[in-house]
Design a protein around this motif. Structure first.
Motif, mmCIF file in Angstrom:
data_model
loop_
_atom_site.group_PDB
_atom_site.id
_atom_site.type_symbol
_atom_site.label_atom_id
_atom_site.label_comp_id
_atom_site.label_asym_id
_atom_site.label_seq_id
_atom_site.Cartn_x
_atom_site.Cartn_y
_atom_site.Cartn_z
ATOM 1 N N ARG A 12 -35.509 -6.952 -23.190
ATOM 2 C CA ARG A 12 -33.927 -6.909 -23.366
ATOM 3 C C ARG A 12 -33.326 -6.189 -22.141
ATOM 4 N N ILE A 13 -33.891 -4.966 -21.922
ATOM 5 C CA ILE A 13 -33.317 -4.112 -20.735
ATOM 6 C C ILE A 13 -33.308 -4.906 -19.495
ATOM 7 N N GLU A 14 -34.566 -5.573 -19.336
ATOM 8 C CA GLU A 14 -34.785 -6.181 -18.018
ATOM 9 C C GLU A 14 -33.704 -7.327 -17.863
ATOM 10 N N ASN A 15 -33.394 -8.045 -19.087
ATOM 11 C CA ASN A 15 -32.667 -9.239 -19.027
ATOM 12 C C ASN A 15 -31.165 -8.677 -18.829
ATOM 13 N N GLU A 16 -30.997 -7.769 -19.571
ATOM 14 C CA GLU A 16 -29.204 -7.318 -19.113
ATOM 15 C C GLU A 16 -29.310 -6.646 -17.961
ATOM 16 N N ASP A 17 -30.456 -5.889 -17.464
ATOM 17 C CA ASP A 17 -30.154 -5.468 -16.139
ATOM 18 C C ASP A 17 -29.889 -6.571 -15.003
ATOM 19 N N SER A 18 -30.664 -7.443 -15.031
ATOM 20 C CA SER A 18 -30.751 -8.714 -14.055
ATOM 21 C C SER A 18 -29.263 -9.414 -14.421
ATOM 22 N N ALA A 19 -28.900 -9.784 -15.593
ATOM 23 C CA ALA A 19 -27.566 -10.431 -15.761
ATOM 24 C C ALA A 19 -26.651 -9.482 -15.365
ATOM 25 N N ARG A 20 -26.640 -8.098 -15.509
ATOM 26 C CA ARG A 20 -25.656 -7.305 -15.196
ATOM 27 C C ARG A 20 -25.590 -7.363 -13.723
ATOM 28 N N ALA A 21 -26.611 -7.093 -12.906
ATOM 29 C CA ALA A 21 -26.497 -7.081 -11.395
ATOM 30 C C ALA A 21 -26.064 -8.445 -10.977
ATOM 31 N N LYS B 33 -23.937 -10.573 -12.372
ATOM 32 C CA LYS B 33 -22.508 -10.709 -12.615
ATOM 33 C C LYS B 33 -21.955 -9.753 -11.742
ATOM 34 N N GLU B 34 -22.488 -8.346 -11.532
ATOM 35 C CA GLU B 34 -21.572 -7.353 -10.729
ATOM 36 C C GLU B 34 -21.859 -7.870 -9.222
ATOM 37 N N ARG B 35 -22.661 -8.432 -8.800
ATOM 38 C CA ARG B 35 -22.596 -9.135 -7.417
ATOM 39 C C ARG B 35 -21.718 -10.164 -7.209
ATOM 40 N N ARG B 36 -21.637 -11.069 -8.357
ATOM 41 C CA ARG B 36 -20.596 -12.493 -7.979
ATOM 42 C C ARG B 36 -19.065 -11.619 -8.164
ATOM 43 N N ARG B 37 -19.020 -10.677 -8.888
ATOM 44 C CA ARG B 37 -17.677 -10.255 -8.993
ATOM 45 C C ARG B 37 -17.281 -9.244 -7.671
ATOM 46 N N ARG B 38 -18.346 -8.680 -7.104
ATOM 47 C CA ARG B 38 -17.989 -8.088 -5.721
ATOM 48 C C ARG B 38 -17.524 -9.146 -4.867
ATOM 49 N N MET C 297 -19.337 -3.307 -19.301
ATOM 50 C CA MET C 297 -20.346 -3.577 -19.996
ATOM 51 C C MET C 297 -19.757 -4.529 -20.968
ATOM 52 N N ASP C 298 -18.649 -4.444 -21.711
ATOM 53 C CA ASP C 298 -18.232 -5.479 -22.285
ATOM 54 C C ASP C 298 -18.386 -7.135 -21.818
ATOM 55 N N GLU C 299 -17.810 -7.068 -20.589
ATOM 56 C CA GLU C 299 -17.682 -8.356 -19.771
ATOM 57 C C GLU C 299 -19.149 -8.527 -19.412
ATOM 58 N N ASP C 300 -19.779 -7.863 -19.002
ATOM 59 C CA ASP C 300 -21.032 -8.231 -18.700
ATOM 60 C C ASP C 300 -22.044 -8.863 -19.693
ATOM 61 N N ASP C 301 -21.645 -7.943 -21.065
ATOM 62 C CA ASP C 301 -22.516 -8.398 -21.922
ATOM 63 C C ASP C 301 -22.240 -9.714 -22.159
ATOM 64 N N ALA C 302 -20.695 -10.074 -22.429
ATOM 65 C CA ALA C 302 -20.562 -11.377 -22.826
ATOM 66 C C ALA C 302 -21.145 -12.378 -21.780
ATOM 67 N N SER C 303 -21.165 -12.147 -20.638
ATOM 68 C CA SER C 303 -21.655 -13.075 -19.688
ATOM 69 C C SER C 303 -23.064 -13.112 -19.774
ATOM 70 N N SER C 304 -23.895 -11.792 -20.082
ATOM 71 C CA SER C 304 -25.159 -12.068 -20.219
ATOM 72 C C SER C 304 -25.866 -12.781 -21.113
ATOM 73 N N GLU C 305 -24.886 -13.046 -21.964
ATOM 74 C CA GLU C 305 -25.359 -13.627 -23.456
ATOM 75 C C GLU C 305 -25.550 -15.311 -22.707
ATOM 76 N N GLU C 306 -24.495 -15.764 -22.075
ATOM 77 C CA GLU C 306 -24.855 -17.146 -21.368
ATOM 78 C C GLU C 306 -25.819 -17.099 -20.318
ATOM 79 N N GLU C 307 -26.091 -16.055 -19.605
ATOM 80 C CA GLU C 307 -27.014 -16.111 -18.566
ATOM 81 C C GLU C 307 -28.312 -15.618 -18.790
ATOM 82 N N ILE C 308 -28.527 -14.850 -19.903
ATOM 83 C CA ILE C 308 -29.996 -14.416 -19.976
ATOM 84 C C ILE C 308 -30.923 -15.787 -20.073
#
Ligand SMILES: C[S@@+](CC[C@H](N)C(=O)[O-])C[C@H]1O[C@@H](n2cnc3c(N)ncnc32)[C@H](O)[C@@H]1O
Length: 850
Positions: free
Chosen positions: A355-364, A366-371, A433-444
């Motif tokens: 879960r952490i790995e998935n969250e981490d990569s999704a967050r990364a 997402k973060e990259r895209r947003r940046r 995180m909220d945003e990321d989590d939401a997106s991570s659901e789609e992206e995981i």
């Protein structure tokens, strides 16, 4: 300096200075020097002690013989060392034990406060065994969180204890000397007083360890308690890599980024009510507690322990619901029956890791895209000239002013309120995180390693290797943090970036360049060690951080007692020197107590400058030398300032006007100055330090690397200043390059001219009485079309084949007008061929269609 006079190191002057104040050498008959190489202290003892005295020097490395001195190669932390010394003393006791030992790490000597203070305790142990009543013990200590504990121990064994620091030193150097006189020589000494395990242990833990009702423990704790610090450990903004960062156990448990936390914090603390509950939890074993104390030195095993502990606690808190393997079966009656197999702990951990790995990569991701999006938007905005900030620093400044000064506006905060900025960061993270989590659901992505047939053993192996992977990640984070710190240090050294790094002394520039080169080399050496992650080095870093933590806290305290509460709030940004000398432990130390340091220094420099004129040159030199590191050499005319510096200031001022403030330090200082958090005088004062004028030639490596860390004032950097600089850099990046801007302006100019010409022509047409209205309209339309066509017409570039004498000719070839490009024959033929092929293809297509 020292070498010229035949001394083996500049340390000679330190002992000389101490002796000048406390007068302990001449009256001694038996002296022992622990950590004595290369031997300058021994030289001093040898020349100052009476004839027939016994002088013993011990070091890990051999010492070149010195008259009247006996030396041994031994480790002062060993019993063997003590044995060698006592054998040599033949049943007598020493009157003096001096210790200037410092831990050796490889070839380079590193400032390692922890190891240093351990050495101090080992030396004290020897001293306590070989000193006679009334004897003297002199030691170097490093200011760290263990410093107060050491001082406490000294005070138990000696009647007179003085921590001393160079008078003229305003810089908070980690090194200071403690002269302990009048040894009590107790009949019986509790071994815990000399045991690093006890002396350097956290006081609270010590008290609880020893159990209630234990008189010794209570006494010990009681004595230590008044010195107990409640450190401010909320964590600090980007840029402050030296600061101690702690996180509460509850936050760690609840966080979804445990690896990052372990990699970027120094400790997990148990302070709040919830944390204390956790502390009592039976899963919070002693090992776990010990691991939490120092996250910078976690081995693989400890790392895994912490990760598992977090998981177990999460489960107990209901944050982690054990999933069940659900097996659906159909019973005899055709009813579906559900079998549940609770997951075992390993499976649970595997799932958590996944879960952490998935969250981490999704967050990364997402973060990259947003940046990227943000950057693109910003670039676009700038290029469209939608208010490219010419000085984003100013914009930021305005915003900051609003933030700081708007009275009554509760949402506005003091920009230097680290607590708030931390909250702010936290808040932002949560939002993200909220945003990321939401997106991570789609992206995981689908779990990578789910394999129903994988056997138990494989699972464990896989789990272990994944944990290993996470451990590596944790190490990367640690290295990243250290690297950032190193980069920052390197930048600090970059002279060109030192917009406001202090006031240079005449002729210092060259020296500094040299120093910097030298330093960089040294830095490299050191960084190798750091990258290697020597546990001691990490520990040292933590201790350094601790100490700066203490400074901040002390700053807060001492400021609170002053009459200006507004300043007190901002005390964390004050230079730590006043803090250090404000420590009650220094009461009684020369030149520190009673009067404020500033007054003292002012007075002193006045006195000195008066005396200076009267003294003959030779005396002057002697004074400087004998004072060793204590005296900052004055300018020749005795003034602090020199007109020459004004030129430099003007140059610097000009550079700042031209380029703005280009370092975080300068930006931070500017904000502080502007917001009344510091004064110009204060900044000027901070520009001086004891080593600013040091002659670094011919000094041993261990000395220069020691001094190097402290020869500059560490300017506190604010997050806002860093942000402002980043924003300005972004704006600069976003600006179109000069050539492009010129071309665009040229094009625009031509278009305007063409439009003006067309308008003039149209006017002539309109005024022509001989034309009908329809003819006029047609004429104008024609003109518009022509202008448009001209504007759209691509300016033809003539391809000129360079041949014969024209080959290699620079400039426009003869007989060629308009735009041209020099090409070789083949290029021109190829272009023509391509054009013909294109034309043929179009014709063929037309033919086929029609
Ligand atoms: C700062 S130098 C001492 C300089 C000395 N006071 C002088 O005046 O030349 C520190 C010395 O401590 C020594 N040292 C470090 N750890 C030691 C240990 N465990 N036992 C003995 N010497 C040690 C180092 O080898 C180094 O030579």
């Amino acid at each position: 300096m020292a070498k010229d006079r035949g001394y083996r190191s500049r340390a000679y002057f330190k002992l000389a200075e101490l002796n000048k104040r406390f007068n302990f050498i001449e009256k001694s008959r038996i002296a022992v020097d622990l950590g004595a190489a290369p031997g300058s202290w021994l030289q001093n003892l040898s020349s100052s002690m009476p004839h027939g005295s016994l002088i013993i020097g011990v070091d890990l490395v051999p010492i070149v013989p010195i008259p009247r001195v006996t030396t041994f190669v031994a480790d002062l932390t060993t019993q063997h060392c003590k044995q060698l010394i006592t054998n040599e003393m033949k049943g007598n006791l020493a009157d003096l034990v001096v210790h200037d030992g410092a831990p050796n790490v490889g070839a380079a000597w590193l400032q390692d406060a922890f190891a240093q203070n351990e050495l101090v305790l080992a030396s004290l142990k020897i001293a306590a065994e070989i000193l006679e009543k009334g004897g003297t013990f002199v030691t170097k200590v490093f200011r760290s969180k263990d410093y107060n504990n050491l001082m406490w121990v000294f005070n138990q064994l000696f009647k007179n204890v003085n921590a001393t620091k160079p008078n003229s030193s305003r810089l908070v150097s980690a090194e200071l000397f403690v002269v302990c006189q009048d040894f009590i020589a107790p009949q019986k000494l509790d071994p815990r007083f000399l045991d690093p395990k006890y002396v350097f242990k956290d006081i609270a833990a010590l008290a609880s360890d020893s159990g209630k009702g234990s008189a010794a423990a209570n006494a010990h704790a009681n004595v230590f308690m008044p010195e107990k610090k409640t450190r401010k450990r909320e964590g600090y903004e980007e840029g402050n890599y030296l600061q101690f960062k702690a996180i509460s156990a509850t936050d760690f448990i609840e966080s979804t980024e445990p690896v990052t936390i372990l990699g970027t914090h120094n400790a997990i603390t148990f302070k709040s009510k919830e944390d204390k509950k956790l502390l009592k939890n039976e899963d919070t074993t002693d090992d776990i507690k010990a691991n939490c104390e120092d996250l910078k030195v976690l081995g693989k095993k400890e790392f895994k322990q912490l990760m598992k502990w977090r998981l177990i606690i999460r489960e107990e808190m209901g944050l982690e619901v054990r999933k069940k393997d659900i097996k659906e079966d159909v019973d005899d009656a055709g009813q579906s029956k559900v079998e549940e197999h609770p997951m075992n702990q390993d499976e649970q951990i595997a799932e958590e890791i996944e879960r952490i790995e998935n969250e981490d990569s999704a967050r990364a991701r997402k973060e990259r895209r947003r940046r990227n999006e943000k950057r693109a938007r910003e670039v676009q905005r700038m290029q469209l000239k939608m208010g490219a900030p010419l000085d984003i620093g100013l914009e930021q400044d305005e915003q900051l002013q609003d933030d700081v000064y708007l009275p009554g506006n509760k949402s506005k905060q003091d920009m230097f309120d680290l607590k708030h900025s931390q909250k702010h960061i936290k808040g932002r993270n949560l939002d993200e995180m909220d945003e990321d989590d939401a997106s991570s659901e789609e992206e995981i992505e689908a779990p990578k390693f789910e394999d129903a047939y994988e056997d138990e053993e494989d699972k464990v192996v896989r789990l272990e290797s994944q944990m290993d992977g996470m451990y590596e990640k944790y190490q990367e984070k640690l290295q990243d943090r250290d690297r950032k710190h190193q980069v920052k240090e390197a930048r600090r050294k970059d002279k060109n970036r030192e917009a406001w790094g202090g006031i240079p002394r005449r002729g210092d520039d060259d020296d500094e360049d040299d120093d910097d080169e030298e330093n960089e080399e040294e830095e490299e050496e050191e960084s190798e060690g750091e990258h290697g992650y020597d546990a001691k080095e990490k520990r040292s870093m933590q201790l350094d951080q601790d100490s700066s933590d203490e400074e901040e806290e002390n700053a807060g305290k001492s400021k609170k007692s002053t009459k200006k509460p507004k300043k007190a709030d901002n005390a964390q940004d004050e230079a730590a020197a006043s803090v250090w000398f404000g420590n009650p432990l220094f009461n009684g130390a020369d030149g520190i107590d009673e009067e404020s340091e500033e007054e003292e220094d002012d007075k002193q420099s006045e006195d000195e400058s008066m005396e200076e004129d009267e003294k003959p040159q030779q005396d002057k030199e002697e004074d400087e030398e004998s004072d060793g590191f204590e005296v900052v050499p004055q300018e020749d005319d005795g003034q602090m300032w020199d007109v020459d510096d004004e030129d430099q200031d003007a140059v610097r001022q000009k550079r700042i006007e031209d380029t703005g403030l280009i370092t975080e330090e300068a930006m931070s200082m500017a904000y502080r100055l502007k917001n009344g958090m510091t004064t110009k005088q204060q900044l000027i004062d901070d520009g001086f330090n004891k080593n600013a004028t040091n002659d670094r030639e011919n000094l041993p490596d261990w000395f220069t690397s020691d001094e190097r860390k402290n020869y500059k004032v560490h300017v506190p950097i604010t997050k806002e200043a860093v942000d402002a600089l980043k924003a300005r850099q972004r704006a600069i990046d976003a600006r179109p390059i000069k050539k492009l801007a010129e071309a665009k302006a040229k094009k625009k100019y031509k278009a305007t001219k063409a439009a003006e010409k067309a308008a003039a022509k149209a006017e002539t047409v309109m005024e022509n009485q001989e034309l009908t209205e329809k003819e006029k309209a047609m004429g104008v339309q024609k003109m518009i079309n022509k202008t448009k066509a001209n504007a759209n017409k691509k300016r033809e570039v003539k391809l000129v084949v360079a041949k014969g004498a024209a080959k290699g000719v620079k400039g426009r070839p003869k007989g060629v007008s308009g735009r041209y490009r020099m090409v070789d024959r083949r290029f021109k033929t190829d272009i023509r061929g391509m054009r013909n092929a294109k034309r043929r293809a179009v014709n063929n297509k037309k033919r086929r269609n029609g």
